[in-house]
Design a protein around this motif. Structure first.
Motif, PDB file in Angstrom:
ATOM      1  N   ALA A  66       2.588  -3.685  -7.113  1.00 45.24           N
ATOM      2  CA  ALA A  66       2.881  -4.385  -6.604  1.00 45.24           C
ATOM      3  C   ALA A  66       1.543  -4.618  -7.479  1.00 45.24           C
TER       4      ALA A  66
ATOM      5  N   VAL B 248       3.817   2.640  -6.929  1.00 47.63           N
ATOM      6  CA  VAL B 248       2.994   1.685  -6.133  1.00 47.63           C
ATOM      7  C   VAL B 248       2.338   0.448  -7.102  1.00 47.63           C
TER       8      VAL B 248
ATOM      9  N   LEU C 165      -5.798   9.421   4.156  1.00 53.31           N
ATOM     10  CA  LEU C 165      -6.767   9.271   5.103  1.00 53.31           C
ATOM     11  C   LEU C 165      -6.613   8.406   5.158  1.00 53.31           C
TER      12      LEU C 165
ATOM     13  N   LEU D  82     -10.783  10.056 -10.987  1.00 51.25           N
ATOM     14  CA  LEU D  82     -10.238  10.046  -9.879  1.00 51.25           C
ATOM     15  C   LEU D  82     -10.412  10.863  -8.504  1.00 51.25           C
TER      16      LEU D  82
ATOM     17  N   VAL E 225       1.267  -1.237   0.246  1.00 50.40           N
ATOM     18  CA  VAL E 225      -0.148  -0.194  -0.549  1.00 50.40           C
ATOM     19  C   VAL E 225       1.060   1.219  -0.225  1.00 50.40           C
ATOM     20  N   GLN E 226       0.287   2.225  -0.782  1.00 51.09           N
ATOM     21  CA  GLN E 226       1.050   3.427  -1.173  1.00 51.09           C
ATOM     22  C   GLN E 226       0.130   4.685   0.519  1.00 51.09           C
TER      23      GLN E 226
ATOM     24  N   LEU F   9      -7.091  -1.354 -13.375  1.00 49.45           N
ATOM     25  CA  LEU F   9      -7.715   0.509 -13.515  1.00 49.45           C
ATOM     26  C   LEU F   9      -7.848   0.228 -11.905  1.00 49.45           C
TER      27      LEU F   9
HETATM   28  C1  LIG Z   1      -8.410  -2.630  -8.059  1.00 51.99           C
HETATM   29  C2  LIG Z   1      -7.969  -1.399  -7.476  1.00 51.99           C
HETATM   30  C3  LIG Z   1      -6.463  -2.079  -6.692  1.00 51.99           C
HETATM   31  C4  LIG Z   1      -5.914  -0.880  -6.541  1.00 51.99           C
HETATM   32  N1  LIG Z   1      -5.097  -1.772  -5.826  1.00 51.99           N
HETATM   33  C5  LIG Z   1      -3.832  -1.116  -5.135  1.00 51.99           C
HETATM   34  C6  LIG Z   1      -2.579  -1.108  -4.362  1.00 51.99           C
HETATM   35  O1  LIG Z   1      -2.082  -2.590  -4.214  1.00 51.99           O
HETATM   36  N2  LIG Z   1      -1.761  -0.417  -3.406  1.00 51.99           N
HETATM   37  C7  LIG Z   1      -2.055   0.941  -3.225  1.00 51.99           C
HETATM   38  O2  LIG Z   1      -1.323   1.807  -2.632  1.00 51.99           O
HETATM   39  N3  LIG Z   1      -3.405   1.141  -4.276  1.00 51.99           N
HETATM   40  C8  LIG Z   1      -4.192   0.665  -4.465  1.00 51.99           C
HETATM   41  N4  LIG Z   1      -5.913   1.020  -4.927  1.00 51.99           N
HETATM   42  C9  LIG Z   1      -6.255   2.300  -4.428  1.00 51.99           C
HETATM   43  C10 LIG Z   1      -6.046   2.631  -3.482  1.00 51.99           C
HETATM   44  O3  LIG Z   1      -7.074   2.194  -3.469  1.00 51.99           O
HETATM   45  C11 LIG Z   1      -6.464   4.621  -3.561  1.00 51.99           C
HETATM   46  O4  LIG Z   1      -5.434   4.973  -2.933  1.00 51.99           O
HETATM   47  C12 LIG Z   1      -6.953   4.541  -1.327  1.00 51.99           C
HETATM   48  O5  LIG Z   1      -7.934   3.690  -1.497  1.00 51.99           O
HETATM   49  C13 LIG Z   1      -6.557   5.802  -1.618  1.00 51.99           C
HETATM   50  O6  LIG Z   1      -7.162   6.299  -0.355  1.00 51.99           O
HETATM   51  P1  LIG Z   1      -7.869   7.190   1.103  1.00 51.99           P
HETATM   52  O7  LIG Z   1      -8.594   7.343   1.478  1.00 51.99           O
HETATM   53  O8  LIG Z   1      -5.465   7.048   1.682  1.00 51.99           O
HETATM   54  O9  LIG Z   1      -6.773   8.111   0.427  1.00 51.99           O
HETATM   55  P2  LIG Z   1      -7.472   9.323  -0.381  1.00 51.99           P
HETATM   56  O10 LIG Z   1      -7.970  10.635   0.667  1.00 51.99           O
HETATM   57  O11 LIG Z   1      -9.169   8.504  -0.359  1.00 51.99           O
HETATM   58  O12 LIG Z   1      -6.537   9.752  -1.492  1.00 51.99           O
HETATM   59  C14 LIG Z   1      -5.719  10.306  -1.611  1.00 51.99           C
HETATM   60  C15 LIG Z   1      -5.983  11.066  -3.730  1.00 51.99           C
HETATM   61  O13 LIG Z   1      -6.003   9.807  -4.000  1.00 51.99           O
HETATM   62  C16 LIG Z   1      -7.378   9.311  -4.983  1.00 51.99           C
HETATM   63  N5  LIG Z   1      -7.877   8.617  -4.864  1.00 51.99           N
HETATM   64  C17 LIG Z   1      -8.649   8.284  -4.059  1.00 51.99           C
HETATM   65  N6  LIG Z   1      -9.239   6.944  -4.446  1.00 51.99           N
HETATM   66  C18 LIG Z   1      -8.302   6.410  -5.129  1.00 51.99           C
HETATM   67  C19 LIG Z   1      -8.219   5.338  -5.935  1.00 51.99           C
HETATM   68  N7  LIG Z   1      -9.415   4.059  -5.688  1.00 51.99           N
HETATM   69  N8  LIG Z   1      -7.349   4.904  -6.658  1.00 51.99           N
HETATM   70  C20 LIG Z   1      -6.759   5.577  -6.916  1.00 51.99           C
HETATM   71  N9  LIG Z   1      -6.490   7.093  -6.218  1.00 51.99           N
HETATM   72  C21 LIG Z   1      -7.122   7.575  -5.315  1.00 51.99           C
HETATM   73  C22 LIG Z   1      -7.974  10.918  -4.644  1.00 51.99           C
HETATM   74  O14 LIG Z   1      -8.120  11.459  -5.893  1.00 51.99           O
HETATM   75  C23 LIG Z   1      -6.588  12.108  -3.811  1.00 51.99           C
HETATM   76  O15 LIG Z   1      -6.169  12.331  -4.331  1.00 51.99           O
HETATM   77  C24 LIG Z   1      -5.977  -0.142  -6.018  1.00 51.99           C
HETATM   78  C25 LIG Z   1      -6.907   0.675  -6.781  1.00 51.99           C
HETATM   79  C26 LIG Z   1      -7.954   0.355  -7.067  1.00 51.99           C
HETATM   80  C27 LIG Z   1      -9.761  -0.097  -7.620  1.00 51.99           C
END
Ligand SMILES: Cc1cc2nc3c(=O)[nH]c(=O)nc-3n(C[C@H](O)[C@H](O)[C@H](O)COP(=O)(O)OP(=O)(O)OC[C@H]3O[C@@H](n4cnc5c(N)ncnc54)[C@H](O)[C@@H]3O)c2cc1C
Ligand SMILES: Cc1cc2nc3c(=O)[nH]c(=O)nc-3n(C[C@H](O)[C@H](O)[C@H](O)COP(=O)(O)OP(=O)(O)OC[C@H]3O[C@@H](n4cnc5c(N)ncnc54)[C@H](O)[C@@H]3O)c2cc1C
Ligand code: SF4
Ligand code: SF4
Ligand code: FES
Lengths: 276, 494
Positions: A111, A108, A68, A256, A63-64, A210
């Motif tokens: 991963a 990330v 929050l 996004l 996880v990156q 995606l």
């Molecule tokens: C099928 C799938 C697999 C994933 N696998 C991984 C993984 O293996 N490792 C990993 O680190 N992350 C992965 N992600 C992305 C991860 O879900 C988001 O980084 C996470 O939801 C962000 O949550 P947050 O509350 O920490 O950040 P937030 O505060 O919700 O967001 C911070 C920033 O990230 C952006 N963001 C919000 N939700 C997402 C999202 N779902 N994807 C990308 N950017 C987003 C927002 O626009 C915002 O600018 C994956 C996403 C999907 C849909």
């Protein structure tokens, strides 16, 4: 409640966590993801399953820290619990022997790429990989990717490790050198956009995984919708992998960003509240 | 099943005869139907507290006196789970409120829920003697049901139905909506070892993630679920059947039969240009973020975009819930855009009335054709076309026909698409032998609700398409008795 069995930082902002979830560990395949909720007020966030261990019934996530929820997750210690974990979600990667496969992982995105590269290699393909990140400290899972690949090129934006330049440079190097039958690109949406524009130029069939915003992950809400080949698809049940040349990456990028301002506030001044 | 014989022998019990004699029938019919007290419109449209406040004991007594305790209580036929309506109402009149609640629970697992969300006006109350013969407002059956259930809950002495001796036979229920909960309750009472599998982290299905707090507070649902737990029902949340484990795997670890109550959770969109812009949601997403995930409430992490100019597309209950929620989250303009006329709106009349009082705008005979966005991709405008009513279509409703050249633009910053749901194909895809109709609903035997897979039963929205809470519960109970029969036979065979 899902116990954390191990935790390790791979870089300043990227960590690996092993979580006890025996049923998911048994059912999962390369390409699957989970949705977790850290605590009772938490949001549901999707994360790829990057490995599993049937002896202790655990799954591994990488996880990156971006916001929050990922920060809250990063604060949990070994022995503590994650409130909810559901999965495996999404469709497993279609693994076949097709020849030489070019794997491109940005940040990330490596991963989710790792289990796919491992499975492709195990199926008898030649796997060549490009790992890219802004700088050296953000390159993760290098050794694991080297084990899963026949050859690896590393690219950093600032040249602090590997070659200096964007991921597309590394891809072109392989494409110029040998016949590539298929490509897999996983990373930030902007990287997938440019990487798949390049493979399109060379007519290499390309798959992208995606990372749209999700809520339930079961097809119930439509938060994860993307346009693929002019049609609306739900990433959680129709994907997460699609033909990269058909994906509307510009739309994905806009979607996004939907909560960017709200999320930033959530970290700065705690969760917001609306008029009561 | 409640039979006319049971109804009449209950009716002939001395306590009932005595109650009937206390007031002359003619005097009973002179009592006016009471209006459910509610929060005033301009206060409630800024909070998430319940709109309807509930009857006081005095009001409930007065309303109960209106019921004539008919020889042929037609109201019961209007209730999909055949609640013994006059019996519970006369218990209220006898001031035995806990007794009334007990009567409800003989046939209805979730009376506090049904008393709030049943479309009573087209079910029990439409068949009341007052409606059918006296041309007067029906007895407020739903309000009285809610009163008795709430009284019991507040009294702290919630009755737990008796459970037969455990027979150790494991049964699986897929989905924890009203259909699954009703099936689980009956089967547990008959001594089965019942586990409910739920994909989400909370139990309750649409009752939790869909219907808003201001119509059905989550706490009400939780109390009812607690009762089921005490009864012995086991719950496995975060368990997506077909993914976390397949039905076959569950069979292999000892589950003998299943009930599928997985709802119709796939939101429909209209497939018009711009529908994927930021700020355009399905009502499922919008309501889930707010009701299930707590978005907009202090301390919860999930965000939701809800702006000043909110358009909700559609005219059903879901559309009403979405638009009234948007108003409560601070919308200055919260609008319903509906392609037919007000008369054809499928939402409950009470909800439409409440929405109007709360300042919701109704743009009827209009239909969106395209969305436009600002430079960040956030929706900013919707193009709307006016419609007129043409000839009746197959559903008997007059078909809306677009008026050429009538398009105009409305400024919006949030749009909620509420044009129906389709059955979620996730589970049926994992079970190729499971027969579905061309709409994706499951094919079941109409008497037993058994699917094309022996020992697998189904009911609620996954069979009916979008329906109601009480119809889903009725299915759950019907399937439960068929499962009981199936297992008895199956166990005998081995
Ligand atoms: C099928 C799938 C697999 C994933 N696998 C991984 C993984 O293996 N490792 C990993 O680190 N992350 C992965 N992600 C992305 C991860 O879900 C988001 O980084 C996470 O939801 C962000 O949550 P947050 O509350 O920490 O950040 P937030 O505060 O919700 O967001 C911070 C920033 O990230 C952006 N963001 C919000 N939700 C997402 C999202 N779902 N994807 C990308 N950017 C987003 C927002 O626009 C915002 O600018 C994956 C996403 C999907 C849909
Ligand atoms: C906003 C809204 C308002 C409504 N208002 C009213 C009203 O006022 N009155 C009324 O009578 N009706 C109303 N309805 C309709 C009513 O809620 C439904 O008809 C009813 O909930 C259907 O019940 P169900 O048990 O079939 O399914 P649901 O309530 O949909 O529950 C299904 C559950 O199964 C779970 N599930 C799905 N697949 C799986 C799987 N593979 N494994 C495990 N779990 C799974 C889902 O997560 C869900 O929790 C409303 C509906 C909505 C959306
Ligand atoms: S459950 Fe619904 S239909 Fe039946 S009596 Fe109660 S309100 Fe009427
Ligand atoms: S039909 Fe109406 S008046 Fe008669 S028993 Fe039923 S509720 Fe009472
Ligand atoms: S995340 Fe809700 S439908 Fe995909």
């Amino acid at each position: 409640m899902y116990r954390i069995l191990a935790k390790e930082f791979l870089s300043e902002s990227v960590f690996k966590m092993e979580i006890e979830a025996p049923m998911i560990a048994e059912a999962r395949k390369a390409g699957h993801f989970i949705i977790l909720r850290v605590d009772k007020n938490g949001e549901r966030i999707p994360l790829t399953i990057s490995g599993s261990n049937s002896t202790n019934g655990s799954i591994t996530i990488i996880v990156q820290k971006v916001g929050l929820s990922t920060m809250k997750l990063a604060q949990l210690k070994v022995g503590e619990y994650i409130l909810d974990v559901v999965g495996p979600l999404g469709n497993a990667t279609h693994i076949a022997k097709t020849g030489t496969i070019l794997c491109a992982g940005g940040g990330v995105g490596v991963a989710p790429l790792l289990p796919i590269a491992q499975a492709l290699k195990a199926a008898g393909n030649r796997v060549v990989s490009v790992l890219a990140a802004r700088n050296k400290s953000l390159i993760i899972l290098e050794n694991e990717m080297r084990d899963a690949s026949d050859e690896v090129i590393i690219m950093t934006d600032d040249g602090s490790y590997g070659q200096k330049g964007l991921i597309t440079h590394g891809l072109e190097e392989f494409i110029g050198r040998e016949k590539i039958n298929e490509a897999v690109v996983i990373g930030p949406a902007i990287m997938m956009k440019f990487a798949s524009q390049l493979t399109k130029k060379y007519n290499i069939p390309t798959m992208a995984s995606l990372n749209s915003i999700m809520v339930d992950g079961t097809g119930m809400c439509g938060a994860c919708r993307v346009t693929v080949g002019g049609k609306t698809k739900f990433v959680c049940v129709d994907g997460p992998e699609f033909d990269a040349h058909q994906v509307d990456f510009d739309e994905l990028l806009l979607r996004l960003g939907a909560y960017r301002d709200l999320e930033r506030n959530a970290i700065v001044k705690g969760p917001f509240s609306l008029t009561q | 099943m409640i039979t006319p014989d049971i109804i009449s022998s209950e009716r002939n019990q001395p306590w009932r005869e005595e109650i009937r004699k206390t007031i002359k029938q003619a005097d009973r019919t002179k009592i006016e139907r009471l209006h459910m007290p509610e929060q005033s419109a301009n206060i409630r449209n800024r909070n998430i507290l319940e709109v309807n406040i509930g009857l006081t004991s005095e009001m409930a007594l007065s309303e109960a006196k209106r019921c004539l305790d008919c020889v042929n209580p037609t109201c019961i036929n209007g209730c999909p789970v055949n609640i013994n309506i006059p019996k519970f109402i006369k218990k209220i009149e006898a001031k035995d409120f806990l007794g009334a609640a007990k009567v409800l629970k003989e046939t209805n697992t979730l009376p506090a829920v049904c008393g709030r969300v049943c479309p009573q006006e087209v079910q029990c109350e439409s068949q009341c003697f007052y409606t059918l013969k006296l041309n007067k407002p029906a007895v407020s059956i739903g309000n009285l049901e809610r009163f008795a259930a709430d009284f019991e809950r507040n009294s702290g002495s919630v009755s737990i139905p008796e459970v037969e001796k455990s027979n150790g036979i494991k049964l699986g229920i897929i989905g924890s909506g009203p259909a699954g909960l009703a099936a689980a309750a009956d089967l547990t009472k008959w001594g089965y070892d019942v586990t409910v599998f739920e994909a989400l982290h909370e139990i309750g299905g649409v009752l939790k993630y869909g219907i808003p707090e201001f119509r059905l507070p989550n706490i009400i649902v939780d109390v009812e679920i607690e009762t089921l737990r005490k009864l012995g029902v086991k719950f496995e949340t975060n368990f997506l059947v077909g993914r976390t484990a397949t039905l076959e795997q569950l069979r292999n670890i000892g589950y003998k039969a299943f009930f599928i109550g997985c709802g119709a959770g796939l939101p429909n969109f209209m497939n018009i240009p711009g529908e994927n812009f930021v700020g355009i949601f399905s009502s499922n997403e919008y309501l889930t973020r707010i009701n299930l995930m707590g978005a907009s409430r202090e301390g919860f992490d999930t965000p939701v975009l809800s702006g000043k100019n909110v358009a909700v597309i559609g005219g059903g209950n879901t559309a009403m819930d979405s638009v009234r929620t948007a108003k409560r989250l601070g919308a200055e303009r919260a609008m319903i855009i509906y392609r037919r006329s007000l008369e054809e709106m499928p939402a409950r009349k009470e909800e439409i009335k409440h929405a109007m009082e709360e300042g919701i705008e109704f743009l009827c005979l209009q239909n969106p054709t395209e969305y436009f966005a600002d430079e960040n991709g956030r929706v900013s405008k919707v193009k709307v076309q006016k419609m007129e009513l043409g000839d009746a279509d197959s559903s008997g409703r007059r078909k809306p026909v677009p008026i050429e050249g009538s398009e105009y633009i409305i400024d919006v910053d949030t749009v909620i698409v509420s044009v129906g749901v389709s059955p979620n194909p996730l589970l049926s895809k994992s079970l190729p032998e499971l027969k579905t109709t061309r709409w994706g609903t499951l094919v079941v035997d109409e008497n037993t609700l058994e699917t094309s897979i022996p020992g697998v039963f189904a009911g609620g929205d996954i069979v009916r398409g979008g329906a109601t809470v009480i119809l889903a519960m009725g299915d759950g109970r019907k399937a439960a008795s068929a499962m009981n029969e199936y297992v008895k036979q199956y166990v005998k065979e081995i």
